[in-house]
Motif scaffolding. Structure first.
Motif, PDB file in Angstrom:
ATOM      1  N   PHE A  90     -30.743  -9.681  54.891  1.00 29.46           N
ATOM      2  CA  PHE A  90     -31.984  -8.917  53.530  1.00 29.46           C
ATOM      3  C   PHE A  90     -32.426 -10.162  52.404  1.00 29.46           C
ATOM      4  O   PHE A  90     -33.737 -10.436  51.912  1.00 29.46           O
ATOM      5  N   ILE A  91     -31.258 -11.368  52.283  1.00 33.83           N
ATOM      6  CA  ILE A  91     -32.025 -12.637  51.677  1.00 33.83           C
ATOM      7  C   ILE A  91     -32.775 -12.895  52.181  1.00 33.83           C
ATOM      8  O   ILE A  91     -33.436 -13.512  51.481  1.00 33.83           O
ATOM      9  N   GLN A  92     -31.971 -13.196  53.392  1.00 34.69           N
ATOM     10  CA  GLN A  92     -33.037 -14.068  54.484  1.00 34.69           C
ATOM     11  C   GLN A  92     -34.187 -13.913  54.499  1.00 34.69           C
ATOM     12  O   GLN A  92     -35.293 -14.565  54.472  1.00 34.69           O
ATOM     13  N   LEU A  93     -34.337 -12.602  54.588  1.00 41.62           N
ATOM     14  CA  LEU A  93     -36.168 -12.185  54.971  1.00 41.62           C
ATOM     15  C   LEU A  93     -36.331 -11.876  53.668  1.00 41.62           C
ATOM     16  O   LEU A  93     -38.021 -11.752  53.594  1.00 41.62           O
ATOM     17  N   PHE A  94     -36.173 -11.543  52.848  1.00 43.16           N
ATOM     18  CA  PHE A  94     -36.446 -11.116  51.345  1.00 43.16           C
ATOM     19  C   PHE A  94     -36.144 -12.039  50.387  1.00 43.16           C
ATOM     20  O   PHE A  94     -35.634 -10.580  48.874  1.00 43.16           O
ATOM     21  N   PRO A  95     -36.484 -13.219  50.046  1.00 45.82           N
ATOM     22  CA  PRO A  95     -35.310 -13.505  48.899  1.00 45.82           C
ATOM     23  C   PRO A  95     -36.165 -13.243  47.668  1.00 45.82           C
ATOM     24  O   PRO A  95     -35.206 -13.527  46.763  1.00 45.82           O
ATOM     25  N   GLY A  96     -36.978 -13.153  47.609  1.00 48.90           N
ATOM     26  CA  GLY A  96     -38.216 -13.272  46.539  1.00 48.90           C
ATOM     27  C   GLY A  96     -38.286 -11.516  46.270  1.00 48.90           C
ATOM     28  O   GLY A  96     -38.483 -10.384  45.301  1.00 48.90           O
ATOM     29  N   SER A  97     -37.098 -11.117  46.739  1.00 50.45           N
ATOM     30  CA  SER A  97     -37.578  -8.824  46.750  1.00 50.45           C
ATOM     31  C   SER A  97     -36.776  -9.050  45.583  1.00 50.45           C
ATOM     32  O   SER A  97     -35.453  -9.503  45.146  1.00 50.45           O
ATOM     33  N   PRO A  98     -36.918  -7.681  44.538  1.00 46.73           N
ATOM     34  CA  PRO A  98     -35.923  -7.518  43.007  1.00 46.73           C
ATOM     35  C   PRO A  98     -34.729  -7.260  43.737  1.00 46.73           C
ATOM     36  O   PRO A  98     -33.554  -6.365  43.485  1.00 46.73           O
ATOM     37  N   SER A  99     -34.508  -6.178  45.396  1.00 45.87           N
ATOM     38  CA  SER A  99     -33.418  -5.818  45.428  1.00 45.87           C
ATOM     39  C   SER A  99     -32.492  -6.970  46.168  1.00 45.87           C
ATOM     40  O   SER A  99     -31.360  -6.475  46.820  1.00 45.87           O
ATOM     41  N   VAL A 135     -24.078 -14.242  41.202  1.00 42.00           N
ATOM     42  CA  VAL A 135     -25.376 -13.132  40.153  1.00 42.00           C
ATOM     43  C   VAL A 135     -25.535 -13.640  38.874  1.00 42.00           C
ATOM     44  O   VAL A 135     -26.115 -12.919  38.849  1.00 42.00           O
ATOM     45  N   ILE A 136     -24.641 -13.517  38.308  1.00 42.93           N
ATOM     46  CA  ILE A 136     -24.657 -13.688  37.172  1.00 42.93           C
ATOM     47  C   ILE A 136     -25.943 -15.045  37.178  1.00 42.93           C
ATOM     48  O   ILE A 136     -27.028 -15.094  35.964  1.00 42.93           O
ATOM     49  N   ARG A 137     -25.700 -15.972  37.777  1.00 43.91           N
ATOM     50  CA  ARG A 137     -26.795 -16.699  37.247  1.00 43.91           C
ATOM     51  C   ARG A 137     -27.917 -16.684  37.624  1.00 43.91           C
ATOM     52  O   ARG A 137     -28.743 -17.160  37.015  1.00 43.91           O
ATOM     53  N   ARG A 138     -28.083 -15.773  39.225  1.00 43.94           N
ATOM     54  CA  ARG A 138     -29.672 -15.465  39.242  1.00 43.94           C
ATOM     55  C   ARG A 138     -30.302 -14.436  38.214  1.00 43.94           C
ATOM     56  O   ARG A 138     -30.863 -14.427  38.724  1.00 43.94           O
ATOM     57  N   TYR A 139     -29.248 -13.079  38.283  1.00 42.71           N
ATOM     58  CA  TYR A 139     -29.348 -12.220  37.246  1.00 42.71           C
ATOM     59  C   TYR A 139     -29.020 -12.155  36.339  1.00 42.71           C
ATOM     60  O   TYR A 139     -28.145 -10.393  36.143  1.00 42.71           O
ATOM     61  N   PRO A 140     -29.096 -12.491  35.278  1.00 36.42           N
ATOM     62  CA  PRO A 140     -28.251 -12.538  34.214  1.00 36.42           C
ATOM     63  C   PRO A 140     -28.145 -11.720  33.591  1.00 36.42           C
ATOM     64  O   PRO A 140     -27.096 -10.927  32.189  1.00 36.42           O
ATOM     65  N   THR A 141     -29.134 -10.964  33.073  1.00 34.34           N
ATOM     66  CA  THR A 141     -29.661  -9.297  32.308  1.00 34.34           C
ATOM     67  C   THR A 141     -29.448  -8.313  33.113  1.00 34.34           C
ATOM     68  O   THR A 141     -29.435  -6.926  32.788  1.00 34.34           O
ATOM     69  N   SER A 142     -29.006  -8.646  34.692  1.00 32.99           N
ATOM     70  CA  SER A 142     -29.196  -7.691  35.136  1.00 32.99           C
ATOM     71  C   SER A 142     -27.918  -6.503  35.103  1.00 32.99           C
ATOM     72  O   SER A 142     -26.717  -7.106  34.630  1.00 32.99           O
ATOM     73  N   SER A 143     -27.718  -5.281  35.527  1.00 30.89           N
ATOM     74  CA  SER A 143     -26.469  -4.394  35.908  1.00 30.89           C
ATOM     75  C   SER A 143     -25.366  -4.592  36.621  1.00 30.89           C
ATOM     76  O   SER A 143     -24.119  -4.918  36.112  1.00 30.89           O
ATOM     77  N   TYR A 144     -25.988  -5.803  37.623  1.00 30.11           N
ATOM     78  CA  TYR A 144     -25.192  -6.350  38.085  1.00 30.11           C
ATOM     79  C   TYR A 144     -24.358  -7.757  37.559  1.00 30.11           C
ATOM     80  O   TYR A 144     -22.953  -7.956  37.796  1.00 30.11           O
ATOM     81  N   ALA A 145     -24.661  -7.797  36.769  1.00 26.87           N
ATOM     82  CA  ALA A 145     -24.039  -9.132  36.152  1.00 26.87           C
ATOM     83  C   ALA A 145     -23.592  -8.530  35.133  1.00 26.87           C
ATOM     84  O   ALA A 145     -21.911  -9.505  34.553  1.00 26.87           O
ATOM     85  N   THR A 146     -23.703  -7.979  34.209  1.00 28.26           N
ATOM     86  CA  THR A 146     -22.531  -6.543  33.639  1.00 28.26           C
ATOM     87  C   THR A 146     -21.165  -6.722  34.265  1.00 28.26           C
ATOM     88  O   THR A 146     -19.991  -7.053  34.198  1.00 28.26           O
ATOM     89  N   ASP A 147     -21.239  -5.873  35.490  1.00 28.97           N
ATOM     90  CA  ASP A 147     -20.284  -5.762  35.956  1.00 28.97           C
ATOM     91  C   ASP A 147     -19.467  -7.387  36.533  1.00 28.97           C
ATOM     92  O   ASP A 147     -18.403  -6.836  36.605  1.00 28.97           O
ATOM     93  N   ALA A 148     -20.369  -8.231  37.046  1.00 30.16           N
ATOM     94  CA  ALA A 148     -19.562  -9.242  38.137  1.00 30.16           C
ATOM     95  C   ALA A 148     -19.265  -9.887  36.794  1.00 30.16           C
ATOM     96  O   ALA A 148     -18.127 -10.829  36.905  1.00 30.16           O
TER      97      ALA A 148
END
Length: 267
Positions: A90-99, A135-148
């Motif tokens: 997924f990352i390779q095919l859609f690197p710019g996707s919010p997902s 994850v924290i470096r790329r998406y610092p304000t996301s809920s994923y970063a909080t859990d990370a």
């Protein structure tokens, strides 16, 4: 009706069966059937349908969703290697996707879930730590970063525990310098200083230095332990140990000494 029946029969054939025979079908049928299998916790069957979505409708919005569903299904089935492979795709095919944030996060979580006890190799711990930091470096304000961030603390505690295990091993085998190196890693590494192992590391240094006849070093480490953890049973142990050597630290322990601690390392 016949197409739906053929799909159902193929889905029951087992994990090692060949993929579904190619037959062009409405993407909604494939995706929704996969989702139904997912809701029924039939993870492997769900993967088959989502793979078929990806195969028949590549680069579509349906395909993007289907790859993420594969990540989730593989993860739930405990197929962490396949989940990581799908996330990478997924990352390779859609690197710019919010997902993509979810894909990066799930890669880290798959490694996190495979962390083993401190007595074994910690390769998964290191991989999880690298992924969580990413994850924290790329998406610092996301809920994923909080859990990370929470999981990073847990991984660091695991890695510090590994250092302590090795240090105790060296200490039991009368290799004090090697033991000191491991204990000091726990104390000096900023990532480990907040872990649950720091009080014991300071106590072990006190113990080892006394064994080497280095009372000043032992007293210094006990003072750090007493200043930061006056209520820790490890400080009560260190305080008693120094008293036995004719040294009385300035800080009185506020916690109780637990004699079983002294039996962790015989002698």
């Amino acid at each position: 009706m016949v197409a739906a029946m053929s799909l159902s029969i193929a889905a029951c054939a087992g994990r090692n069966r060949p993929r579904l025979a190619y037959e062009e079908r409405p993407v909604e049928l494939l995706y929704n059937t996969g989702f139904e299998r997912l809701q029924s916790r039939r993870w492997t069957d769900a993967v088959d349908y989502f793979q078929e979505v990806e195969r028949q409708h590549p680069y579509s919005e349906w395909s993007r969703r289907a790859i993420l569903m594969q990540v989730y299904a593989h993860y739930q089935a405990g197929d962490y290697t396949d989940a990581i492979a799908a996330a990478d795709r997924f990352i390779q095919l859609f690197p710019g996707s919010p997902s993509a944030a979810y894909a990066f996060y799930m890669k880290a979580v798959c490694n996190f879930e495979q962390i083993v006890d401190v007595g074994r190799d910690q390769a998964y711990s290191q991989a999880a730590l690298a992924g969580l930091r990413d994850v924290i470096r790329r998406y610092p304000t996301s809920s994923y970063a909080t859990d990370a961030r929470v999981k990073i603390d847990m991984v660091n505690d695991q890695l510090a525990g590994k250092e302590m295990t090795i240090g105790r091993w060296y200490q039991r085998r009368s290799q004090p310098l090697a033991a000191i190196g491991r204990y000091k890693t726990v104390i000096d590494d900023a990532a480990f200083q907040r872990t649950s192992h720091t009080p014991e590391a300071l106590y072990r240094l006190t113990e080892v230095y006394l064994g080497l006849g280095l009372k000043d070093e032992a007293t210094r480490n006990a003072a750090v332990l007493g200043f930061n953890y006056p209520g820790s049973p490890w400080y009560a142990e260190a305080y008693a140990l120094l008293n036995e050597q004719g040294v009385k630290p300035e800080t009185e322990p506020t916690g109780k000494r637990e004699s079983w601690l002294r039996r962790i390392i015989p002698g």
